[in-house]
Scaffold this active site. Structure first.
Site, mmCIF file in Angstrom:
data_model
loop_
_atom_site.group_PDB
_atom_site.id
_atom_site.type_symbol
_atom_site.label_atom_id
_atom_site.label_comp_id
_atom_site.label_asym_id
_atom_site.label_seq_id
_atom_site.Cartn_x
_atom_site.Cartn_y
_atom_site.Cartn_z
ATOM 1 N N LYS A 91 0.828 -1.210 0.000
ATOM 2 C CA LYS A 91 0.000 0.000 0.000
ATOM 3 C C LYS A 91 0.858 1.255 0.000
ATOM 4 O O LYS A 91 0.581 2.204 -0.724
ATOM 5 C CB LYS A 91 -0.936 0.020 1.221
ATOM 6 C CG LYS A 91 -1.891 -1.165 1.287
ATOM 7 C CD LYS A 91 -2.905 -1.018 2.425
ATOM 8 C CE LYS A 91 -2.278 -0.989 3.804
ATOM 9 N NZ LYS A 91 -1.723 -2.284 4.250
ATOM 10 N N ARG B 60 -9.751 0.398 9.054
ATOM 11 C CA ARG B 60 -9.275 -0.936 9.404
ATOM 12 C C ARG B 60 -10.289 -1.713 10.224
ATOM 13 O O ARG B 60 -10.038 -2.863 10.573
ATOM 14 C CB ARG B 60 -8.001 -0.798 10.231
ATOM 15 C CG ARG B 60 -6.699 -1.092 9.465
ATOM 16 C CD ARG B 60 -5.561 -0.791 10.416
ATOM 17 N NE ARG B 60 -4.362 -1.514 10.164
ATOM 18 C CZ ARG B 60 -3.307 -1.009 9.509
ATOM 19 N NH1 ARG B 60 -3.364 0.170 8.949
ATOM 20 N NH2 ARG B 60 -2.218 -1.715 9.401
ATOM 21 N N ARG C 245 11.724 -5.575 4.844
ATOM 22 C CA ARG C 245 11.551 -4.135 5.081
ATOM 23 C C ARG C 245 12.159 -3.756 6.437
ATOM 24 O O ARG C 245 12.737 -2.685 6.586
ATOM 25 C CB ARG C 245 10.060 -3.786 5.041
ATOM 26 C CG ARG C 245 9.765 -2.300 5.181
ATOM 27 C CD ARG C 245 8.326 -1.990 4.838
ATOM 28 N NE ARG C 245 7.442 -2.148 5.985
ATOM 29 C CZ ARG C 245 6.112 -2.032 5.937
ATOM 30 N NH1 ARG C 245 5.511 -1.794 4.792
ATOM 31 N NH2 ARG C 245 5.383 -2.174 7.014
ATOM 32 N N ARG D 26 11.572 0.470 11.452
ATOM 33 C CA ARG D 26 10.321 0.229 12.186
ATOM 34 C C ARG D 26 10.461 -1.016 13.032
ATOM 35 O O ARG D 26 10.645 -2.110 12.507
ATOM 36 C CB ARG D 26 9.171 0.060 11.182
ATOM 37 C CG ARG D 26 8.587 1.373 10.720
ATOM 38 C CD ARG D 26 7.463 1.172 9.740
ATOM 39 N NE ARG D 26 6.391 0.322 10.254
ATOM 40 C CZ ARG D 26 5.259 0.111 9.605
ATOM 41 N NH1 ARG D 26 5.054 0.692 8.434
ATOM 42 N NH2 ARG D 26 4.333 -0.671 10.126
ATOM 43 N N ARG E 46 0.109 -8.684 13.594
ATOM 44 C CA ARG E 46 -0.528 -7.689 12.707
ATOM 45 C C ARG E 46 -1.369 -8.382 11.645
ATOM 46 O O ARG E 46 -2.454 -7.915 11.299
ATOM 47 C CB ARG E 46 0.534 -6.802 12.057
ATOM 48 C CG ARG E 46 1.036 -5.713 13.027
ATOM 49 C CD ARG E 46 2.449 -5.284 12.730
ATOM 50 N NE ARG E 46 2.605 -4.668 11.441
ATOM 51 C CZ ARG E 46 3.774 -4.588 10.788
ATOM 52 N NH1 ARG E 46 4.869 -5.096 11.316
ATOM 53 N NH2 ARG E 46 3.840 -4.003 9.614
HETATM 54 P P1 ADP Z 1 1.226 -1.996 8.170
HETATM 55 O O1 ADP Z 1 0.034 -1.880 7.290
HETATM 56 O O2 ADP Z 1 2.453 -2.439 7.437
HETATM 57 O O3 ADP Z 1 1.000 -2.780 9.427
HETATM 58 P P2 ADP Z 1 0.838 0.743 9.059
HETATM 59 O O4 ADP Z 1 1.873 1.784 9.017
HETATM 60 O O5 ADP Z 1 -0.371 0.922 8.213
HETATM 61 O O6 ADP Z 1 1.628 -0.578 8.675
HETATM 62 O O7 ADP Z 1 0.340 0.520 10.563
HETATM 63 C C1 ADP Z 1 1.230 0.328 11.635
HETATM 64 C C2 ADP Z 1 0.435 0.164 12.941
HETATM 65 O O8 ADP Z 1 -0.293 1.371 13.218
HETATM 66 C C3 ADP Z 1 -0.613 -0.931 12.956
HETATM 67 O O9 ADP Z 1 -0.066 -2.187 13.306
HETATM 68 C C4 ADP Z 1 -1.583 -0.404 14.021
HETATM 69 O O10 ADP Z 1 -1.094 -0.633 15.328
HETATM 70 C C5 ADP Z 1 -1.561 1.093 13.800
HETATM 71 N N1 ADP Z 1 -2.616 1.560 12.870
HETATM 72 C C6 ADP Z 1 -2.436 2.097 11.634
HETATM 73 N N2 ADP Z 1 -3.608 2.420 11.064
HETATM 74 C C7 ADP Z 1 -4.584 2.060 11.954
HETATM 75 C C8 ADP Z 1 -6.009 2.118 11.953
HETATM 76 N N3 ADP Z 1 -6.704 2.608 10.905
HETATM 77 N N4 ADP Z 1 -6.670 1.647 13.042
HETATM 78 C C9 ADP Z 1 -6.009 1.160 14.092
HETATM 79 N N5 ADP Z 1 -4.668 1.067 14.164
HETATM 80 C C10 ADP Z 1 -3.948 1.515 13.115
#
Ligand code: ADP
Length: 193
Positions: A14, A89, A128, A134, A146
């Site tokens: 994404k 999400r 990554r 990260r 996750r």
């Molecule tokens: P990835 O999709 O690779 O896990 P992101 O950067 O999108 O990475 O998200 C990292 C973390 O941030 C998630 O594991 C979660 O803890 C939090 N997070 C991100 N977006 C949301 C969301 N819309 N709702 C709840 N938690 C979120």
């Protein structure tokens, strides 16, 4: 105002595709992951509240991310459109987004959902983690957590948009340019430029 959701599990590409889509279509990128990491690095109270969940690979509470998106929409009143990455999400987040957009007389144009196998996801995320800085990408247990959060809470968001006929599945394996081409094909059918 064109609203695009780029959907898919962690590691599905994404972020990579968002960069390219932003450049091509001039959409404002709203990544809740990026917004949360920025809150953490600025040591805000929101960041401090979110960090514990993120370190464990769990979702941050809905009201926190919904508030962040609501502010971001208000801060960009003249945007030609938005690209949502990592949001919504949960079904509650999807319903909240619909309400926010409705207030602005807008709606979701399409959800493009990237499909990638679990083993490929873990491989990509560990790789990554070697360079992203990260911490949630370096520990396989957190990565698996996750993916489990995605399967148990987030996958249902596609069903939510499915009822409005707004979901298109895109194969998320192949070259970056091939996948980008498929995404653009679907956007071009729907966007007014
Ligand atoms: P990835 O999709 O690779 O896990 P992101 O950067 O999108 O990475 O998200 C990292 C973390 O941030 C998630 O594991 C979660 O803890 C939090 N997070 C991100 N977006 C949301 C969301 N819309 N709702 C709840 N938690 C979120």
């Amino acid at each position: 105002m064109f609203n695009l959701i780029l959907f898919g599990p962690p590691g599905s590409g994404k972020g990579t595709q968002s960069e390219k889509l932003m450049a091509k279509y001039g959409l404002k990128h709203l990544s809740t992951g990026d917004l949360l990491r920025s809150e953490i690095s600025r040591q805000t109270s929101l960041g401090q509240a979110a960090k514990g969940f993120m370190d464990k690979g769990q979702l941050v509470p809905d009201e926190v991310v919904i508030g962040m998106i609501s502010s971001a929409l208000d801060e960009n009143p003249h945007a030609t459109g938005f690209l949502y990455d990592g949001f919504p999400r949960t079904s509650a987040q999807a319903e909240a987004l619909d309400k926010l957009l409705h207030l602005k007389k807008a709606s979701i144009g399409v959800m493009l959902a990237l499909d990638v196998s679990e083993e490929e996801l873990v491989k990509r995320l560990l790789k990554r983690g070697e360079t992203s800085g990260r911490s949630d990408d370096t520990n396989e247990q957190v990565i698996r957590a996750r993916i489990t959060e995605y399967q148990t809470k987030t996958a249902a968001v596609a069903d939510y948009y499915h009822q409005f006929n707004k979901v298109v599945m895109i194969k998320g394996e192949g070259t970056i340019d091939e996948i980008f081409g498929e995404l653009c094909k679907e956007i071009d059918k729907r966007i007014n430029r």
